[in-house]
Design an enzyme around this catalytic site. Structure first.
Site, PDB file in Angstrom:
ATOM      1  N   ARG A  18       0.834  -1.207   0.000  1.00 30.37           N
ATOM      2  CA  ARG A  18       0.000   0.000   0.000  1.00 30.37           C
ATOM      3  C   ARG A  18       0.869   1.257   0.000  1.00 30.37           C
ATOM      4  NH1 ARG A  18      -4.053  -0.317   4.788  1.00 30.37           N
ATOM      5  NH2 ARG A  18      -2.261  -1.095   5.936  1.00 30.37           N
ATOM      6  N   GLY A  41      -7.606   7.021  -0.663  1.00 27.79           N
ATOM      7  CA  GLY A  41      -7.830   6.470  -1.985  1.00 27.79           C
ATOM      8  C   GLY A  41      -7.102   7.160  -3.116  1.00 27.79           C
ATOM      9  N   THR A  66      -3.324   0.596  -3.889  1.00 28.85           N
ATOM     10  CA  THR A  66      -3.090  -0.512  -2.967  1.00 28.85           C
ATOM     11  C   THR A  66      -3.182  -1.816  -3.763  1.00 28.85           C
ATOM     12  OG1 THR A  66      -3.888   0.575  -0.958  1.00 28.85           O
ATOM     13  CG2 THR A  66      -4.111  -1.817  -1.057  1.00 28.85           C
ATOM     14  N   GLN A  74       2.636  -5.424   4.293  1.00 26.20           N
ATOM     15  CA  GLN A  74       2.157  -6.088   5.505  1.00 26.20           C
ATOM     16  C   GLN A  74       1.634  -7.470   5.190  1.00 26.20           C
ATOM     17  OE1 GLN A  74      -0.627  -2.866   6.842  1.00 26.20           O
ATOM     18  NE2 GLN A  74      -0.119  -3.678   8.871  1.00 26.20           N
ATOM     19  N   GLU A 103      -9.551   1.184   9.391  1.00 21.03           N
ATOM     20  CA  GLU A 103      -9.825  -0.018   8.618  1.00 21.03           C
ATOM     21  C   GLU A 103      -9.441  -1.224   9.471  1.00 21.03           C
ATOM     22  OE1 GLU A 103      -8.169   0.071   4.685  1.00 21.03           O
ATOM     23  OE2 GLU A 103      -8.844   2.134   4.320  1.00 21.03           O
ATOM     24  N   HIS A 158     -27.813  41.339   4.617  1.00 20.72           N
ATOM     25  CA  HIS A 158     -27.243  42.396   3.784  1.00 20.72           C
ATOM     26  C   HIS A 158     -27.488  42.155   2.298  1.00 20.72           C
ATOM     27  CE1 HIS A 158     -24.447  45.301   2.131  1.00 20.72           C
ATOM     28  NE2 HIS A 158     -24.006  44.327   1.370  1.00 20.72           N
TER      29      HIS A 158
END
Length: 870
Positions: free
Chosen positions: A101, A116, A120, A167, A281, A830
């Site tokens: 990512r 986004g 990813t 990861q 997430e 105004h």
């Protein structure tokens, strides 16, 4: 370079590592070190990106983003980087599936999420696939959407660097997103969860209608909406993902109550760690363990005012009610505090020990002023009076206020009519308001002379030269601002008398004087300072049209360059002298002029020069503002005569009373703009004093520039005079101010739990029309021109001006506009008043008009019905 320069384990990172690994990786490292469940992984650093990207981007400098992205995808990666990535990947396991990512240095920030914007890649298997995904992440920094987003946020393209997070994949049985505050209503005491079976990509990408749950702080699910969850995103053996049909069906929740409770608890712990609402997430694996795969601030929430004691509080945005969507400078807010302190003491009998600190009800958030109106909501009188005042100023705020009357948390605590009546009577007697109104009704000319004498005193004070030490000048600023409110009761009763007479005439005439006829009566009012200012500017434009050199300069030169030449006394003589004469009388005015930190036209005439250039494009004599104004005065006389004739047919004695009331109303109602003019003169004088103080602080090395003084408050200026260096404070304040300038939505009413009541039931289109409040009768069809800032605005004659709000600084544009649509305002705000005087149809209080209408669209505006059809 060593391997450690290119790759770093997540467990070795924290929030301070953002420049090295970007926002996403830094946040994940922070979560790991705080003990939260995060899948193991590593980050490919920004140094690796720089090694590859700098030379590549230099070679394609100035080309389109697509070419830059292609060059990065195809770029050769140095061996040191590939070896580092392979070694780190091997440390996660043999050919282990990973998520790759993007993690940009301008990402997951408190003011911009960049959600986004970069790519990813999920379920990536094998070191070569990981390296390819890293290159693709680098390239995604240069997609059209990412480039456009950075431009919107005011972030330089080469100022952003990209790291990449790698990861271990979670074998997700269910996944999704969690907000620790409701991102739509802003409520901080609710958790919002979207969930779907499989990988969370289905929820994040919008590929599925997820289960939607809203949970309050007590753990009660207050809303449960089950989505169809028609597809799932599942990992493929060997890498990649696929979408497969769901098996659970729409009638079954993908989360158990225990899982919901665990997610809510986890979200609250993350929020407590960061100290702000979070967008998280998450994924739950086959063993039921929840994992966090990302956490970032919810950047769309408006900041909350400083906490007030006593449970739920209700705040109204005072600056928005005055037509300001933009933030106010810190010094501008500080000035409001002093003015509010005087008002609190004189009008409400509540003394304020320290005027610089302001009254307790005055609050700020996001560079805007809010007023705590909870006490008013808890009294029957406040419930009756406040919305009626807001009806005049800002109709949408009035509607929101009324929507809170049935909230049991804001129930009336005690009857208060007698106490309120005594206090109001005391204020009216103290300022001799009844006597002033009576004199104005009897002798309008004498009332105007009295107002002018007050103006003479204000102008004399405002014209005085700053003297004494810097500390003495600062004391003078506080005194001058303290005199701003007492001027109002001496000026406004005369204008109020005119409005009272108009209301009396309408009551006597009944149906014989409808809204459209009343609008006609108020057209081209005499004695209106703003109208007179606009017509003087038109007269100057007409004069300059006949001067070849001046007309050519206005036609061919940018207003910013003309302003520079004006300061250098280098404009064509007719333009130089004409502009100087106009600014001598009106140079104290500005766009957003109640903000003491905003430059006056006398300091920067760019806006006025742009308006003059616009006026030169008006070629039709019938549309000339002075001709339109003259026709408006005739139309007002005709409207009075017609209304009186209609009344006479059914009541002989009412007719002369209606004629008297309407004629007197026209002689007095134009003074409505005068109090604002006097207030702005005092604010401008205070600004002049502070600018001199800013110059002294700059010469002492305590500020970087004289104008920086407006990014401090009055108390901080006093400490600066004592030797405190506030340069770092100014830098931070300017950055915050610039961010708030980009905020498009500001809540009218805000609760202390973060709820924005208007967002709960936001008004929308009705039968294809945008609906607002009728402000000036008439129908017009013309192209729209959306203007967010009048400075430098280009408005073709006859176009419909669509604006978030207006103040006197905008009104020169009204002279050539065919109609007006505003997001804010009420029938007596105004913009509405001036639109009626100019005879242009207007609708105010149109929600999100500047987003829902685009420049060039043909718009039909019905000022009597309050509708706008696109």
């Amino acid at each position: 370079m060593a391997i450690e320069e290119f790759v770093v384990e997540l467990r070795d990172l924290d929030a301070h590592a953002l420049p090295r690994v970007g926002g996403k990786a830094a946040n994940l490292g922070e979560l790991v070190n705080a003990g939260f469940p995060v899948p193991p992984g590593f980050a490919v650093t920004t140094a690796a990106y720089a090694q590859v990207a700098d030379d590549v981007l230099d070679a394609v400098e100035g080309t389109d983003p697509e070419r830059a992205g292609k060059a990065l995808r195809e770029a050769a990666v140095p061996v040191a980087i590939t070896d580092a990535v392979r070694q780190a990947y091997a440390g996660l396991g043999e050919d282990v599936p990973v998520a790759v990512r993007s993690s940009a240095t301008a990402e997951d920030l408190p003011w911009a999420s960049f959600a986004g914007q970069q790519d990813t890649f999920l379920n990536v298997v094998g070191s070569e696939s990981v390296l390819d995904a890293v290159r693709r992440c680098w390239a995604s920094l240069w997609t059209d959407r990412a480039v456009s987003y950075r431009a919107t946020q005011g972030i330089g393209h080469r100022d952003v660097h990209l790291a990449v997070v790698v990861q271990r994949m979670v074998d997700a049985q269910v996944a999704g997103v969690l907000f620790t505050a409701d991102p739509v209503t802003g409520t901080r005491t609710r958790t919002v969860i979207d969930a779907s079976p499989g990988l969370g990509e289905a929820v994040v990408s919008g590929a599925v209608n997820p289960d939607h749950l809203v949970v309050d702080d007590g753990g009660v699910v207050v809303e449960r909406r089950l989505g169809d969850k028609a597809v799932q995103v599942r990992p493929l053996p060997g890498g990649g993902t696929e979408q497969v049909p769901a098996t659970g069906g729409p009638g079954r929740s993908c989360l158990t109550d225990a899982q919901v409770a665990a997610l809510v608890a986890l979200g609250r712990m993350v929020e407590a760690h960061y100290g702000s609402p979070q967008d998280i997430e998450w994924a739950i694996d086959a063993g039921g363990t929840p994992w966090l795969t990302q956490s970032r601030p919810i950047t769309t929430l408006h900041p909350l005012p400083e906490p007030s004691p006593g449970g739920l509080r209700v705040y109204i945005c005072a600056t928005l009610a005055q037509g300001l969507t933009r933030p106010v400078t810190p010094m501008g807010l500080s000035g409001f505090r002093v003015i509010a302190a005087t008002a609190s003491e004189l009008a409400f009998g509540v003394p304020v020990p320290d005027p610089v600190a302001g009254p307790p009800a005055f609050r700020t958030a996001g560079g805007r002023a809010f007023v705590d109106v909870t006490a008013a909501l808890r009294t029957d009188v406040g419930r009756a009076v406040v919305p009626r005042i807001l009806d005049i100023m800002e109709s949408r705020s009035a509607a929101v206020f009324r929507s809170l009357l049935d909230d049991p948390r804001l129930a009336v605590e005690r009857p208060s009519r007698a106490r309120f009546a005594r206090r109001l009577a005391g204020v009216l007697i103290r300022f001799r308001v009844p006597a002033q109104v009576a004199r104005a009704l009897a002798r309008p000319a004498a009332a105007r002379r009295r107002v002018e004498r007050i103006g003479d005193r204000v102008r004399a004070l405002a014209a005085s030269t700053p003297q004494g030490s810097a500390a003495q000048r600062l004391d003078r600023v506080v005194r001058v601002l303290g005199q701003a409110f007492p001027v109002m009761p001496g000026v406004f009763p005369a204008a109020a008398a005119g409005l009272v007479l108009l209301a009396a005439a309408r009551r006597l005439a009944g149906a014989d004087l409808d809204d459209a006829a009343a609008d006609d009566v108020l057209r081209s009012l005499p004695h209106n300072g703003t109208t007179e200012m606009d017509l003087r500017l038109w007269t100057l434009a007409r004069t300059l049209r006949g001067d070849c050199a001046a007309a050519a300069a206005l036609r061919d030169t940018a207003p910013t360059e003309l302003a520079r030449r004006y300061r250098d006394a280098a404009l064509p003589p007719a333009l130089q002298s004409g502009l100087a004469a106009f600014l001598l009388r009106y140079g104290h005015r500005a766009v957003a002029e109640i903000d003491m930190g905003m430059p006056r036209w006398s300091e920067d005439p760019t806006h006025i020069l742009g308006v003059l250039a616009n006026y030169l494009r008006l070629d039709d004599p019938a549309l000339a503002p002075d001709a339109v104004f003259a026709r408006g005065a005739l139309a007002a006389d005709a409207a009075i005569a017609a209304a009186v004739e209609r009344v006479r047919r059914r009541s002989w004695w009412r007719a002369p009373a209606v004629r008297f009331a309407l004629r007197r109303a026209r002689r007095l109602a134009g003074l409505r703009e005068t109090p604002k003019d006097y207030l702005v003169r005092l604010i401008t004088h205070a600004r002049t004093q502070l600018a001199a103080i800013g110059g002294e602080l700059t010469s002492r090395g305590l500020l970087a520039a004289p104008g920086d003084v407006f990014f401090l408050d009055l108390a901080e200026v006093r400490t600066a005079l004592a030797g405190t260096d506030h340069r770092a404070t100014v830098v931070a304040r300017r950055a915050e101010y610039d961010r708030e300038l980009r905020r498009r939505h500001v809540p009218r009413v805000l609760l202390s739990d973060g709820t924005e009541p208007e967002a709960v039931a936001r008004p929308g289109a009705v039968e294809g029309a945008l609906v607002g409040t009728p402000a000036s009768a008439g129908t017009v069809t013309a192209p729209a021109r959306v203007v967010l800032d009048p400075v430098g605005a280009h408005l073709e004659p006859g176009e419909i001006l669509v604006a978030p709000s207006t103040d006197p600084g905008w009104t020169p544009l009204f002279l050539t506009a065919g109609g007006l649509v505003m997001e804010m305002g009420g029938p007596n705000s105004h913009g509405a008043v001036v639109a009626r005087e100019y005879g242009i149809p207007a609708v105010v209080g149109v929600a999100d008009a500047t987003d829902r209408i685009t420049t060039g669209q043909e718009v039909t505006l019905d000022g009597a019905a309050g509708t706008v059809r696109v």
